[in-house]
Design a protein around this motif. Sequence first.
Motif, short mmCIF file in Angstrom:
data_model
loop_
_atom_site.label_atom_id
_atom_site.label_comp_id
_atom_site.label_asym_id
_atom_site.label_seq_id
_atom_site.Cartn_x
_atom_site.Cartn_y
_atom_site.Cartn_z
N THR A 156 0.96 -1.80 0.13
CA THR A 156 0.26 0.05 0.18
C THR A 156 1.00 1.83 -0.39
OG1 THR A 156 0.27 0.04 2.42
CG2 THR A 156 -1.76 -1.61 1.40
N ASP A 189 -8.16 7.80 0.23
CA ASP A 189 -8.09 6.50 0.96
C ASP A 189 -7.32 6.09 0.03
OD1 ASP A 189 -10.43 7.41 2.84
OD2 ASP A 189 -11.90 6.67 1.58
N TYR A 190 -6.30 6.10 -1.15
CA TYR A 190 -6.07 5.41 -2.27
C TYR A 190 -4.31 4.91 -1.23
CZ TYR A 190 -8.24 5.82 -6.34
OH TYR A 190 -8.87 5.30 -7.43
N ASP A 195 -4.22 4.00 1.24
CA ASP A 195 -4.25 2.29 1.80
C ASP A 195 -4.36 1.23 0.84
OD1 ASP A 195 -3.63 2.98 4.75
OD2 ASP A 195 -5.17 3.85 4.75
N GLN A 196 -3.95 1.88 -0.32
CA GLN A 196 -5.08 0.67 -1.72
C GLN A 196 -3.12 0.80 -2.34
OE1 GLN A 196 -7.93 -0.19 -3.08
NE2 GLN A 196 -8.63 0.57 -0.81
N TYR A 219 -1.93 3.04 -8.65
CA TYR A 219 -1.78 4.67 -8.82
C TYR A 219 -2.04 5.15 -10.33
CZ TYR A 219 -1.18 4.97 -3.27
OH TYR A 219 -1.56 4.86 -2.43
#
Length: 406
Positions: free
Chosen positions: A103, A137-138, A140-141, A146
């Motif tokens: 992440t 919130d990205y 934690d992706q 991205y």
Amino acid sequence: MGSIVIKGLGKAYKQYPNRWSRLAEWMLPLGGPRHKLKWVISDISFALAAGDAVGIIGINGAGKSTLLKLITGTTAPTAGSVAISGRVSALLELGMGFHPDFTGRQNAYMAGQLIGLAVEEITHLMPQIEAFADIGDYIDQPVRVYSSGMQMRLAFSVATVRRPDVLIVDEALSVGDAFFQHKSFERIREFRKLGTTLLIVSHDRAAIQSICDRAILLDGGRVAREGSPEQVMDFYNALLGERDSGKVEQVVTDEGRVATTSGTGEASVTRITLENAKGEAIEVANVGAFVTLCVEVKVNRPVARLVLGYMIKDRLGQQMYGTNTHHMDNPLVNLKAGDEAQFRFSFPLNLGAGSYSVTTALTSSETHLADNYEWRDLAFLFIVTNMNRKQFVGCSWLEPTVEIIR
């Protein structure tokens, strides 16, 4: 405080005539080398004192990225040395060091530790990293989802969450949206004021000239020019048009500035004047005054198509306005040697108070990269003064009216 000292730096790679030569060289060391050295950069020397800001420019393949990798230690030099003092943060290839399956938060921890931050310190700084990156919130992706701009946001945020002694940036800020670019350059300017040493690679003339004290032009892996950003950028632009023919000359004007002239000579500017509304030649004009820029041109050799362009720059060499007769649908065609023409550009001089210069270009099309008959920087100088306008700041006169509703 950070500093960089580079002496005789060079990087070469081994080139073998075929795949078996590498094996033979390894198996039979007494047989001598079976390769040739391909030098990517060679004999580069310069120094940055604490607080200096230097821009590196050059065409693709000139050795810019290789130079930064040698400075940061991600590539070992073949010759020469690099000495750096202070804490270094570097943004080289986009997303370098990021693991696509981790992440953004996990990558931030890893990247932070690589620049010398402790885990506890990164945890404390994580809210600042998230706020500056502004990817929501990205964070934690996985990084593989991205965009390139989001990777840039996170990488820059981590690299600059603590002010480094030395900041090295390689073209990365050209990625992403305009808002983040403005925010990033504002942080760089703040670091400069606080004493950070800056080394930046960029093709953005405005960025180099607004941030850097001096610039270095790389060409063919060597330092081709070093000096003020305006001087080096002018030489670089002239060099782009002279790859096949022509010449580039730089001379020091009476005002102490370096004027660059280049071209193949098919046509040349013989005279430039600035006229007021009465047709009188002037060198000082009022803010907003109506003026005419007169440029006289002589044709030295036959040309099928002739375009004249001009650019107005401020005292730092930053571009205020430019256009040419190609974009204005007024090119001249089928000209013979000895022909002459006068071009008259009339406009309101809506510039802020200060000194300005005019650059002229004679080409066959919209750019000097195709046919550069003549390119002349600092071809004409003039001054704008505020004689009777309301007080304002900035490089443009955009006087508004105001309506206040309560």
